[in-house]
Design an enzyme around this catalytic site. Structure first.
Site, mmCIF file in Angstrom:
data_model
loop_
_atom_site.group_PDB
_atom_site.id
_atom_site.type_symbol
_atom_site.label_atom_id
_atom_site.label_comp_id
_atom_site.label_asym_id
_atom_site.label_seq_id
_atom_site.Cartn_x
_atom_site.Cartn_y
_atom_site.Cartn_z
ATOM 1 N N ASP A 180 0.854 -1.170 0.000
ATOM 2 C CA ASP A 180 0.000 0.000 0.000
ATOM 3 C C ASP A 180 0.898 1.231 0.000
ATOM 4 O O ASP A 180 2.127 1.125 0.118
ATOM 5 C CB ASP A 180 -0.988 -0.008 1.184
ATOM 6 C CG ASP A 180 -2.208 0.857 0.875
ATOM 7 O OD1 ASP A 180 -2.154 1.649 -0.089
ATOM 8 O OD2 ASP A 180 -3.222 0.764 1.587
HETATM 9 C C1 BGC Z 1 -4.911 3.320 -0.039
HETATM 10 C C2 BGC Z 1 -5.090 2.324 -1.141
HETATM 11 C C3 BGC Z 1 -4.943 3.003 -2.477
HETATM 12 C C4 BGC Z 1 -3.592 3.667 -2.527
HETATM 13 C C5 BGC Z 1 -3.297 4.336 -3.847
HETATM 14 C C6 BGC Z 1 -3.642 4.142 -0.205
HETATM 15 O O1 BGC Z 1 -3.575 5.184 0.702
HETATM 16 O O2 BGC Z 1 -4.934 2.661 1.201
HETATM 17 O O3 BGC Z 1 -6.323 1.683 -1.025
HETATM 18 O O4 BGC Z 1 -5.114 2.092 -3.514
HETATM 19 O O5 BGC Z 1 -3.528 4.646 -1.512
HETATM 20 O O6 BGC Z 1 -4.029 5.474 -4.053
#
Ligand code: BGC
Length: 762
Positions: free
Chosen positions: A306
């Site tokens: 993530d």
């Molecule tokens: C989120 C993800 C997301 C990623 C990219 C993160 O902060 O938890 O779900 O896909 O950002 O935007």
């Protein structure tokens, strides 16, 4: 926020499809280009792909390999900026980047891809984006769509989103989020399918197939990503990014099955999560990523971290520095580093020092290259970046039809006293509330192209449908947040002058979503007071609640004449809600999450346990498993949702009362529409294992069927019960069906069981 280049092309685009047109099209089918587009790809076997990967790997330097594991954001949207922004292009040209997120649109993706093709080995980039509930056409939030219990419509929604994104240069979405969520304080419940493992697994599968099609390679499909692995929804106290502490049994029984369902449906990628799981950051968890996912499940895709989660293992106190974090993440099975810059800056040295395993690195690169081959990017890196297709697809009127279809199906009729709904053509309506004219809020959180001109407000939808003979008086009344009551007087005046009040209240779009945990899940601001002054006029009050999570709204629940829960319904929200208000569409949504009476009940789910001291008589709570200040029951139960018609359940038949191991039995019942209008019903099958080697919940959803019935029509439904439906994880974490008695329950909601039977497993 950037204005999309093709913005002007969309103005004037059919903002409304007529109810008649929608009625004709019960099954919305958006054109599938997959077959033709996929057939344009040279037919290459999996073995050929592996050979090509091996050949390519053989040519790659260590730095180029690590480059494939590196993902950067093209702009700041969801997290802290990359400190490498300035030399991003140089990194791409040097083959040090494998994927970009947040670059979109044909023009921009072409531009950036061209830079990647200047690199020594010309390995194309993967363009990824959070296409969570639509790309240009905004669909209801995922939790809202889950309320439809309509797997075909959910799949279609994901397909439309993929079709638009794929026409706009995107190869990969970070969706579906398949985290089970039982704590409405957690803002991300809006992004998932609710509290139930079975329903969540079915929806996970539908969404993966919608995004990807049966097989990757078509230019109307994109890679999906099952996230966040794992148990992110169990964040302690509903606080975002917090620790998770769940038993192994809960992990396997409740949180992992939707991920397994996504893997079985062929999901191309997984994303790990920000939380720790029993002390270990998920990003650094070998248990989750190597043992379960890549080991036990033999998952062939790749895992992306993530945003910054590899680097975050340092503040967690699980790694000493970025280099340590990178080594731990790679060893644990995180293949791609999103925005930590940890792999890029440290892994080469770790490999040279013998501290990171070259074989694991090669495996990660192989997994990522495989997807690039499967998408056909080595054959044509610009396959998804075709200007003509972008214009055509983003303007496809069928997409709005699909958005309206599922928005109507997502609406849940929570209450309808004295048939307050549907509105008989009233002479006048007072349309009141801070969300009555809202547009941006109806799109909800996680919107890619939030062009509010494309969103239909309730005011627009309702005035259009009400027509000339009905006067609509609008008054805002108050804001969603804040304590000003200055608008109350005008609202009361409008109510007094009208036959009926329609009140639109709830949350603004930025009150649920990532990093939007709340300690108070009540209706914000003075909206409840606004309801009270309107109710005091004596006029019937119909409340439309729009929000990204289950809210607590007891006064409204007690006193409103009717309540519709619209979630954040997307581009066609206003039309969809008007369809329901006037009865052009008979609501059939069912809650995918329990609505508590108070915050004190959360986390909450219908899967309660009997305990050793169950409450057997209401009110008899002394030394019972109860609260002294509230019933245990929720305000609205999982699976609850009313209709403008009524259904009679009857004729329960079990093909045989006992079942031998390996056998199946059939459970049959009939459902009759006993009302005056056609309607759909979600018939739900629940089960309880009465005595087992571990205590089992009072009810678990095991199957459901959504049926449509004309007035007076009866349908016979058959549910097949196999051993899998009776099974659970025992104390040794074995998936077993234990001999004994099972209670079978068929109902219209988890608290509205209509038929019961007993089955004995021999
Ligand atoms: C989120 C993800 C997301 C990623 C990219 C993160 O902060 O938890 O779900 O896909 O950002 O935007």
């Amino acid at each position: 926020m950037r204005v999309p280049r093709y913005h002007h092309l969309l103005l004037g685009l059919l903002l409304a499809a007529t109810p008649a047109a929608l009625a004709q099209k019960t099954k919305i089918k958006v054109k599938k280009a997959a077959a033709s587009a996929a057939s344009a790809l040279p037919q290459v076997s999996a073995a050929d792909i592996e050979q090509r990967i091996t050949a390519l790997l053989g040519q790659m330097t260590l730095e180029e390999k690590i480059g494939q594991l590196n993902q950067y954001s093209g702009r700041e949207v969801t997290g802290p900026a990359s400190n490498r922004k300035n030399d991003l292009l140089n990194s791409i040209r040097a083959g040090q980047v494998g994927s970009m997120l947040n670059v979109k649109g044909v023009a921009d993706t072409r531009l950036i891809q061209a830079e990647a093709l200047k690199s020594r080995l010309k390995i194309p980039l993967l363009f990824s984006l959070d296409v969570i509930h639509g790309y240009q056409t905004v669909f209801p939030i995922p939790l809202g769509e889950a309320a439809s219990w309509d797997l075909a419509a959910i799949r279609e929604s994901a397909h439309v989103a993929a079709r638009e994104a794929a026409a706009s240069g995107i190869h990969w979405t970070f969706a579906p989020m398949v985290d089970v969520g039982r704590d409405p304080r957690w803002g991300r419940v809006m992004e998932g399918a609710g509290e139930d493992t079975y329903l969540g697994s079915q929806i996970a599968r539908a969404r993966v197939l919608g995004f990807q099609g049966e097989k990757l390679g078509g230019t109307d499909a994109i890679m999906a990503c099952a996230k966040h692995f794992a148990a992110y929804g169990a964040a302690v106290a509903g606080r975002e990014y917090n620790v998770v502490d769940v038993s192994e049994q809960q992990l396997w029984q409740v949180y992992l099955p939707p991920f397994k369902a996504a893997a079985d449906a062929g999901v191309a990628t997984f994303m790990n999560s920000f939380n720790t799981l029993n002390g270990i950051p998920a990003t650094g968890s070998r248990y989750l990523q190597r043992d379960i996912l890549k080991g036990q499940w033999q998952y062939p895709g790749f895992v992306v971290s993530d945003w910054g989660s590899i680097g975050e293992m340092v503040p967690w106190g699980y790694a000493t520095d970025k280099a340590d974090a990178a080594r731990k993440a790679l060893a644990a099975g995180s293949d791609m580093d999103m925005e930590s810059d940890a792999y890029h800056t440290t892994l080469a040295q770790s490999v040279k020092d013998g501290k990171a395993d070259q074989a694991l690195l090669d495996d990660a690169v192989r997994r990522i290259l495989r997807k690039k081959f499967e998408l056909g990017l080595f054959d044509d890196p610009y396959r998804f970046s075709d200007e003509k297709r972008e214009k055509q697809v983003l303007n496809d009127p069928q997409h709005r039809v699909a958005a309206r279809d599922i928005a109507r199906k997502s609406v849940v009729l929570l209450k309808n006293d004295n048939h307050a709904l549907p509105l008989a053509q009233p002479r006048s309506i007072a349309l009141i509330g801070p969300l009555a004219k809202a547009k941006r809020d109806l799109a909800g959180s996680w919107v890619v192209l939030a062009d509010t001109a494309q969103i239909t407000s309730v005011h627009e939808g309702l005035t259009k449908r009400a027509g000339k003979n009905t006067q609509v008086r609008y008054a805002k009344g108050c804001e969603v947040q804040g304590d000003s009551r200055a608008g109350f007087a005008a609202a009361v005046e409008a109510a007094k002058a009208s036959d009926v009040v329609v009140l639109c209240v709830g949350e603004t779009w930025d009150m649920s979503g990532e990093a939007k945990s709340r300690t108070d899940i009540g209706l914000p601001g003075v909206q409840t007071e606004l309801f009270q002054v309107l109710k005091a006029t004596g006029k019937p009050v119909v409340v439309i609640l729009m929000a990204g999570r289950p809210l607590v709204f007891n006064q409204i629940a007690d006193q409103a004449d009717a309540i519709l829960y619209g979630w954040w319904p997307g581009s066609e929200g206003g039309h969809a809600l008007a369809d329901v208000l006037f009865g052009d569409y008979n609501p059939a949504g069912k809650l995918p999450s329990t609505f508590p009476r108070s915050l004190g009940q959360v986390p909450i789910s219908y899967q309660l346990y009997n305990t050793g001291r169950p409450v057997t008589k209401p009110g008899d709570i002394r030394y019972k498993s109860a609260y002294i200040d509230s019933p245990n029951t929720p305000r609205y139960a999982f699976g609850h949702g009313l209709s403008y018609t009524s259904f009679k359940y009857d004729g329960l038949k079990l093909s045989q009362p006992t079942m031998a191991a390996g056998q199946t039995v059939q459970l049959q019942c009939t459902v009759t529409n006993t009302g005056k209008v056609a309607g759909e019903e979600v018939v739900q099958l629940y089960l309880r294992d009465l005595v087992a080697s571990v205590a089992r919940p009072l009810k678990e959803l095991k199957d459901f069927q959504k049926i449509s019935l004309k007035p007076g029509e009866t349908k016979t439904l058959t549910f097949t019960i196999d051993q899998d439906k009776l099974a659970f994880y025992n104390a040794k974490l074995e998936w077993v069906a234990e001999p004994g008695d099972f209670q079978l329950m068929i109902g219209s909601a988890s608290d509205d069981i209509r038929l019961e039977s007993k089955l004995t497993l021999q």
